[in-house]
Design an enzyme around this catalytic site. Structure first.
Site, short mmCIF file in Angstrom:
data_model
loop_
_atom_site.label_atom_id
_atom_site.label_comp_id
_atom_site.label_asym_id
_atom_site.label_seq_id
_atom_site.Cartn_x
_atom_site.Cartn_y
_atom_site.Cartn_z
N ARG A 191 5.28 12.35 -3.00
CA ARG A 191 5.11 12.93 -1.66
C ARG A 191 6.23 12.42 -0.76
O ARG A 191 6.82 11.39 -1.03
CB ARG A 191 3.78 12.46 -1.03
CG ARG A 191 2.54 12.85 -1.75
CD ARG A 191 1.72 13.84 -0.91
NE ARG A 191 0.35 13.97 -1.39
CZ ARG A 191 0.01 14.49 -2.56
NH1 ARG A 191 0.95 14.90 -3.39
NH2 ARG A 191 -1.26 14.61 -2.91
N ASN B 91 8.19 -5.31 -0.47
CA ASN B 91 7.95 -4.18 0.40
C ASN B 91 6.45 -4.16 0.67
O ASN B 91 5.66 -3.69 -0.16
CB ASN B 91 8.41 -2.86 -0.23
CG ASN B 91 8.29 -1.71 0.76
OD1 ASN B 91 7.65 -1.84 1.81
ND2 ASN B 91 8.89 -0.57 0.43
N PRO C 138 0.79 -1.23 0.00
CA PRO C 138 0.00 0.00 0.00
C PRO C 138 0.82 1.28 0.00
O PRO C 138 1.81 1.39 0.71
CB PRO C 138 -0.83 -0.11 1.28
CG PRO C 138 -0.16 -1.14 2.10
CD PRO C 138 0.49 -2.09 1.15
N ASN C 139 0.38 2.19 -0.82
CA ASN C 139 0.89 3.56 -0.95
C ASN C 139 2.22 3.66 -1.69
O ASN C 139 2.68 4.77 -1.96
CB ASN C 139 1.00 4.25 0.42
CG ASN C 139 -0.36 4.42 1.07
OD1 ASN C 139 -1.26 4.93 0.43
ND2 ASN C 139 -0.52 3.95 2.29
N ARG D 291 12.38 5.07 13.17
CA ARG D 291 11.10 5.78 13.07
C ARG D 291 10.19 5.41 14.26
O ARG D 291 10.67 4.95 15.28
CB ARG D 291 10.45 5.47 11.71
CG ARG D 291 11.35 5.91 10.54
CD ARG D 291 10.70 5.64 9.20
NE ARG D 291 9.49 6.45 9.04
CZ ARG D 291 8.60 6.27 8.05
NH1 ARG D 291 8.82 5.32 7.14
NH2 ARG D 291 7.53 7.03 7.98
N ALA E 65 2.85 -0.67 5.08
CA ALA E 65 2.34 -0.72 6.46
C ALA E 65 1.81 -2.10 6.84
O ALA E 65 1.76 -2.45 8.03
CB ALA E 65 1.24 0.33 6.64
N HIS F 269 12.49 -2.44 3.01
CA HIS F 269 11.94 -1.12 3.36
C HIS F 269 12.87 -0.04 2.84
O HIS F 269 14.10 -0.15 2.98
CB HIS F 269 11.76 -0.97 4.87
CG HIS F 269 10.84 -2.00 5.41
ND1 HIS F 269 9.48 -1.96 5.17
CD2 HIS F 269 11.07 -3.13 6.10
CE1 HIS F 269 8.92 -3.03 5.72
NE2 HIS F 269 9.86 -3.76 6.28
N GLU G 14 12.35 -9.24 2.75
CA GLU G 14 11.55 -8.08 3.17
C GLU G 14 12.37 -6.82 2.92
O GLU G 14 13.55 -6.78 3.25
CB GLU G 14 11.23 -8.22 4.67
CG GLU G 14 10.45 -7.04 5.22
CD GLU G 14 10.18 -7.17 6.72
OE1 GLU G 14 9.90 -8.29 7.21
OE2 GLU G 14 10.25 -6.13 7.41
N TYR H 14 11.11 8.95 1.59
CA TYR H 14 11.09 7.87 0.60
C TYR H 14 11.86 8.19 -0.69
O TYR H 14 11.95 7.33 -1.57
CB TYR H 14 9.64 7.50 0.27
CG TYR H 14 8.89 7.00 1.49
CD1 TYR H 14 9.29 5.84 2.15
CD2 TYR H 14 7.80 7.70 2.00
CE1 TYR H 14 8.62 5.39 3.28
CE2 TYR H 14 7.12 7.26 3.13
CZ TYR H 14 7.54 6.10 3.76
OH TYR H 14 6.88 5.65 4.88
O1 CA2 Z 1 10.16 2.25 4.36
C1 CA2 Z 1 9.35 1.55 3.72
O2 CA2 Z 1 9.59 1.12 2.60
C2 CA2 Z 1 7.97 1.26 4.32
O3 CA2 Z 1 7.65 -0.10 3.99
C3 CA2 Z 1 7.01 2.22 3.66
C4 CA2 Z 1 5.60 2.17 4.23
C5 CA2 Z 1 5.62 2.25 5.74
O4 CA2 Z 1 4.31 2.07 6.26
C6 CA2 Z 1 6.54 1.22 6.36
O5 CA2 Z 1 6.55 1.39 7.77
C7 CA2 Z 1 7.95 1.39 5.83
C8 CA2 Z 1 4.76 3.31 3.69
C9 CA2 Z 1 4.76 3.46 2.21
C10 CA2 Z 1 4.25 4.82 1.87
O6 CA2 Z 1 4.81 5.21 0.65
C11 CA2 Z 1 4.71 6.50 0.29
C12 CA2 Z 1 5.50 6.91 -0.74
C13 CA2 Z 1 5.46 8.22 -1.13
C14 CA2 Z 1 4.61 9.12 -0.52
C15 CA2 Z 1 3.82 8.70 0.51
C16 CA2 Z 1 3.85 7.39 0.92
#
Ligand code: CA2
Length: 147
Positions: free
Chosen positions: A18, A74, A10-11, A107, A77, A100, A98, A23
């Site tokens: 963003r 990846n 997700p996301n 964090r 969340a 990230h 896995e 990221y």
């Molecule tokens: O650090 C990572 O890759 C995470 O898997 C990213 C997840 C987060 O919930 C994990 O704790 C760590 C969130 C992905 C959100 O991706 C975005 C990318 C650009 C803008 C907003 C969100």
């Protein structure tokens, strides 16, 4: 030729649009291009799938059986919450790394727990989007050691 699925949760379709401070500036398409280039250099195949839906990710893991040899995952969340994804990894028996982008351990404390890590062969975190091609390389090395 080994085939590796790069699976994003997700996301992660929002990459590059963003929160570049966390990221980075690369888009998911840029990440996929970097993985494709790494795979060409290494002599393996790479495929991609992203979904914001937990069940679609379970389906993708199950669907990788007999099609791909390993998964770079990846789970976003869902990493921190999903017993279903843990069980899907275990059910297929496929090796999973896995991944990230951010250093989840630097964090919020809710990101310190992974439901998936114990079902995975290893974890890469905190190296930015450069971690993806590194994980493809690491998966290939893992597969070559087990074949
Ligand atoms: O650090 C990572 O890759 C995470 O898997 C990213 C997840 C987060 O919930 C994990 O704790 C760590 C969130 C992905 C959100 O991706 C975005 C990318 C650009 C803008 C907003 C969100």
């Amino acid at each position: 030729m080994a085939s590796i699925l790069v699976l994003n949760g997700p996301n992660l379709n929002m990459l590059g649009t963003r929160e570049p401070g966390i990221y980075g500036a690369a888009t998911l398409a840029d990440v996929e291009q970097d993985c494709t280039a790494a795979a060409a250099e290494l002599g393996c195949q790479v495929a991609f799938f992203q979904s914001n839906f937990e069940g679609a990710l379970v389906d993708a893991i199950q669907g990788a059986m007999g099609v791909h040899d390993g998964i770079v995952f990846n789970a976003g969340a869902y990493t921190h919450t999903s017993i279903a994804l843990h069980d899907a990894i275990g059910a297929t028996g496929l090796p999973v790394i896995e991944l990230h982008i951010s250093n989840v351990y630097a964090r919020e404390s809710f990101r310190h727990k992974s439901m998936l890590a114990r079902a995975c062969v290893g974890v890469i975190a905190g190296l930015g989007t450069a971690g993806y091609p590194l994980a493809v390389r690491a998966m290939l090395t893992h597969l070559q050691g087990t074949s």
